[in-house]
Design an enzyme around this catalytic site. Sequence first.
Site, PDB file in Angstrom:
ATOM      1  N   ASP A 441       0.821  -1.211   0.000  1.00  0.00           N
ATOM      2  CA  ASP A 441       0.000   0.000   0.000  1.00  0.00           C
ATOM      3  C   ASP A 441       0.855   1.261   0.000  1.00  0.00           C
ATOM      4  O   ASP A 441       0.440   2.301  -0.519  1.00  0.00           O
ATOM      5  CB  ASP A 441      -1.002   0.003   1.155  1.00  0.00           C
ATOM      6  CG  ASP A 441      -0.368  -0.160   2.523  1.00  0.00           C
ATOM      7  OD1 ASP A 441       0.869  -0.300   2.612  1.00  0.00           O
ATOM      8  OD2 ASP A 441      -1.107  -0.158   3.528  1.00  0.00           O
ATOM      9  N   HIS A 445       0.609   3.889  -2.855  1.00  0.00           N
ATOM     10  CA  HIS A 445       0.391   5.279  -2.459  1.00  0.00           C
ATOM     11  C   HIS A 445       1.347   6.211  -3.195  1.00  0.00           C
ATOM     12  O   HIS A 445       0.941   7.217  -3.773  1.00  0.00           O
ATOM     13  CB  HIS A 445       0.601   5.380  -0.942  1.00  0.00           C
ATOM     14  CG  HIS A 445       0.458   6.750  -0.378  1.00  0.00           C
ATOM     15  ND1 HIS A 445      -0.566   7.111   0.447  1.00  0.00           N
ATOM     16  CD2 HIS A 445       1.233   7.854  -0.492  1.00  0.00           C
ATOM     17  CE1 HIS A 445      -0.432   8.370   0.813  1.00  0.00           C
ATOM     18  NE2 HIS A 445       0.669   8.844   0.246  1.00  0.00           N
ATOM     19  N   GLU A 446       2.641   5.865  -3.174  1.00  0.00           N
ATOM     20  CA  GLU A 446       3.635   6.736  -3.804  1.00  0.00           C
ATOM     21  C   GLU A 446       3.426   6.828  -5.306  1.00  0.00           C
ATOM     22  O   GLU A 446       3.516   7.907  -5.888  1.00  0.00           O
ATOM     23  CB  GLU A 446       5.044   6.218  -3.500  1.00  0.00           C
ATOM     24  CG  GLU A 446       5.393   6.144  -2.024  1.00  0.00           C
ATOM     25  CD  GLU A 446       5.107   7.434  -1.295  1.00  0.00           C
ATOM     26  OE1 GLU A 446       5.241   8.522  -1.893  1.00  0.00           O
ATOM     27  OE2 GLU A 446       4.726   7.364  -0.121  1.00  0.00           O
ATOM     28  N   HIS A 449       0.620   9.085  -6.296  1.00  0.00           N
ATOM     29  CA  HIS A 449       0.947  10.514  -6.349  1.00  0.00           C
ATOM     30  C   HIS A 449       1.358  10.919  -7.763  1.00  0.00           C
ATOM     31  O   HIS A 449       1.056  12.025  -8.223  1.00  0.00           O
ATOM     32  CB  HIS A 449       2.066  10.846  -5.368  1.00  0.00           C
ATOM     33  CG  HIS A 449       1.580  11.102  -3.979  1.00  0.00           C
ATOM     34  ND1 HIS A 449       0.704  12.104  -3.662  1.00  0.00           N
ATOM     35  CD2 HIS A 449       1.856  10.481  -2.810  1.00  0.00           C
ATOM     36  CE1 HIS A 449       0.451  12.089  -2.370  1.00  0.00           C
ATOM     37  NE2 HIS A 449       1.134  11.106  -1.830  1.00  0.00           N
ATOM     38  N   GLU A 469      -3.560  13.349  -0.740  1.00  0.00           N
ATOM     39  CA  GLU A 469      -3.206  12.270   0.179  1.00  0.00           C
ATOM     40  C   GLU A 469      -4.311  11.221   0.276  1.00  0.00           C
ATOM     41  O   GLU A 469      -4.049  10.015   0.325  1.00  0.00           O
ATOM     42  CB  GLU A 469      -2.934  12.846   1.569  1.00  0.00           C
ATOM     43  CG  GLU A 469      -1.538  13.374   1.756  1.00  0.00           C
ATOM     44  CD  GLU A 469      -0.523  12.257   1.652  1.00  0.00           C
ATOM     45  OE1 GLU A 469      -0.606  11.283   2.428  1.00  0.00           O
ATOM     46  OE2 GLU A 469       0.334  12.345   0.774  1.00  0.00           O
ATOM     47  N   HIS A 537      -1.872  15.459   5.758  1.00  0.00           N
ATOM     48  CA  HIS A 537      -2.043  14.159   6.405  1.00  0.00           C
ATOM     49  C   HIS A 537      -3.015  14.250   7.573  1.00  0.00           C
ATOM     50  O   HIS A 537      -3.796  13.329   7.814  1.00  0.00           O
ATOM     51  CB  HIS A 537      -0.707  13.628   6.930  1.00  0.00           C
ATOM     52  CG  HIS A 537       0.325  13.439   5.871  1.00  0.00           C
ATOM     53  ND1 HIS A 537       1.267  14.390   5.580  1.00  0.00           N
ATOM     54  CD2 HIS A 537       0.561  12.412   5.027  1.00  0.00           C
ATOM     55  CE1 HIS A 537       2.037  13.941   4.601  1.00  0.00           C
ATOM     56  NE2 HIS A 537       1.629  12.748   4.248  1.00  0.00           N
TER      57      HIS A 537
END
Length: 952
Positions: A441, A445-446, A449, A469, A537
């Site tokens: 994950d 996630h990265e 982006h 985010e 965040h």
Amino acid sequence: MGGTVGRSRARSERRAGLSRARRGGISGAAALIGVAALVVPVLPAQATAAEAAPVPPSPGEVIPGQSTRTPALVEGIREQAPAARNAAGAARAYLAERRDRYRIADAGRDLEPVGTVTADDGQETVRLRQTHRGVPVLGGEYVVRMERQRDGGRVVTGTSGRYFTGLRTDTTAEVDDALAAERAVDAVLAELGTERFTAYEAAEEGGTPLTGTSHGLVVLPTGTGTLTRHITVRGDDPALGEPVLREVYVDARAGYPVLQYSGIKTFGAPRAATEGAAAGRRAGEPVAAEAGSGVKLDGTAVGLQVTHDEGRGAYVLRDRSRLPQDTGNVLATWDARGKWASQWAGAWPETIDEFASPTPAFGAEATEAGAVDAHWAAGEVYDYYKARHGRDSLDGRGMTVDSLVGVTDYGQPYVNAFWDGRKMVYGSGDAEYRPLSAALDVVGHEMTHGVVEHSADLVYAGQSGALNEAIADYFGNAIETDVLGIPMDSPDSGLVGEALCRTKAPRDCAFRDLDDGRTTTSSFLGVGFGTDNGGVHLNSTIFAGALWDIRRDLGPELADRIVYKALTEYLTPLDGFTQGRNAVIAAAKDLKAGGQDLTAVRRAFDAHGIVPNWELALGIDSDLVLERVNTYDSRLGAGGGWWAASRSNEDGSEPYSVWAGRTDGKGQLRLMSPNDGRYHVNPATDGKTVVWVAYGSGPVEVLARPLAGGPVKTLWSGRSTGSAVAVEGDVVTFEHHNHGGRRGVTYLSLKDPENKVSLGGGTYSSAFFPSLSHGRIAYQTRHRVSGSTYEYATRVLDVATSESTVVHQAAPGAGLGPTAVNGGHVYWLLDEIGQNGTTALRRAALDGSGVTDLSPETGPAALNLRDVTASEEAVTMEARTPVPEFRNEYLAKLWQFAADADGGDPRRSRVSCNRGEQLSAAAADGTRVLWLDATTGVSNVVTRKRPTGKCG
């Protein structure tokens, strides 16, 4: 993640995206108060009389925009687009033809094509970027969705985005690139200095200097618009050596930085590898691509696509199977062990190779470095986007995917990861956390982006950054649950990063939980852009939680298609939570999610409090003194029953003026500064005179004016000043900065300002953080005594005699912070231990006797202190809890002691229980304090007469 992992150690405080906010309340609120989403939440703006004309009805639903006459969303239409050579031309011609609805004066002139995405079914999504008199508008982007017909014609099915119709600003700059870059660097150094007191001193001693690069003029869409120069500041944090990449917008007429935020998306962002990075970095032409293998850190054996590199005589983690062979683009995993994260944010390492093995079976070394996990996971993420959404790599056009593994923090463990716009960088992990690539994950996630950047390009600050985010968390977890077969009804399905811990249980290890039912807008945390880039965040799980509920209710396949469609076809760079809700609902309708499914989508957002005007429900426990100051980086002043503050206009588009009022709320506000186009900031008052700093295109000036009225007097003119300004009777003192940022303290007489005295300001002798009371100036000094040996001392100077007394000498290399002084004591902040994330509040008598710590630097009562102010009865400090956690308690809060408290006195109490940040405290009489409060999502000056005590 996507931003930051979220739980780095104390040393990685800013690395985790939680750097301290500047003293202007919500940093950047002034710059973008009219842009709803970049500034945490913003209340809907009322249209002016000139803009009040109703939008003509249309066949579909029209959602009006905020602070603009152009609709934010038009859906449910089928309108013929004019014939044109391409999709962008048709979109612009369509908007021009329907000017009565869209209110775009000249679509051909003021909208530049960004890109067009064409789906297999003939759907076309055109993105158009707004310009004003030829200058790009930050976040101004409009989307036109069309269907291509068999006869070549096009039908428009909907539009969305932000086109700012109220812009009137002239586009002639008075500040050149050189001055803008200088002031941008100064602003970044000042912010770093408030985060860690040693930043200025470290900057003087060398290291990679901060440099500013201009990207030209940009209009900030506040009110009638603010013309700025966009400067990117790069280098190393002089105190910690960590990477600095800040986007700074400097007013192009007055040279004042009106907006600043970090460009590094930690645990996540900017573009594909540059030609310079790609050229020649692979030692030899591969002769074959074949199947390899490896073992992940969790012990699972996996297949890997590898390549035999003849030049190296080894197999490398280079996957040539997924991307088109004729492009030469690949998925590659690079050995960055021994490299420092600070060196490679936004740059390609010169000495780095793809991870290699003598055989196709990669062994324990690749496993322990996280290389096997990174390479395997990158392929899984690529496959997900290709199979489910038809997207070819991060940019949709088959770009190379580069992953760097094993980076450290100057040789120390690095518990973080980021996407810098061209590559993913994964930290080494530490004794408890595995390398960051070990969680699918996190990798998802990265890489997401990158997908966001190449579609909606959500600005990584405030609400739009929180959306960025949230979407990265959503797709990262979606990919993980699908690949690993985790049921959506599992209580652990919403955990982010739970696979990283070596010994802890998954729930104890996770950075965030998308199933946390407490994440509603009622828990929204109003913060400045200096803290977590405006809460990207802190507030992301509010929106991500709603998306995760939708996935559970609608099922993975439909939910993923809806969120992806909202991202790629509806969202634009400055959208916030409300616009995000509208985009997801509209995308659901497009995909024929009706009845119970559409009800479930709306219910998910309702359950998380994402409803129109949700910001109105945010409240405070303090008295409002001055609403919506809309400023960046300006302190408050108080004294003699009066306060002074800088303020912009309602939409934050005007340069700041200084206003004064009584602390008891009686009487009328008084405008103290001239409206001359300069930024008037950092005011101080003693109840008789107001002193402040003015920034314009020429020298920076310190000005003064009696509260009773009269002419404005110029007291000082020079390169720049710090934020510390004080006045008492005939005496004025302030911190000034010479060339190179060398700090000094000046004091002078209001009656005879030419007769001034300066302390420090040299290469080897600095003076800083002055405060003033009862004819005495408290300040800090750093003085070289021999070679590389420096003396750090807190001093008190008697203005009448010019005698300076060393109150306390600090340990070598200590970080000396702000001071406060009253009739009996001097107070100051310091960091003697370093690297532990806490600081001390120390007090001494004016002669240096009775030194004691009111708030210790170590132990269970230790706090992270950043500011201090004192009256005769009380001393108030701005503090955070020492462990960086993404929660309300970590944000800057105000604590107060009795001025004569003993060391370790239990009478420490919270000034206010407001949520959000509490900054720039100014002590008034008794225990009354004024401060800039960000709880409601805009920066307000508020006050309390006495502390609230304890907060639950």
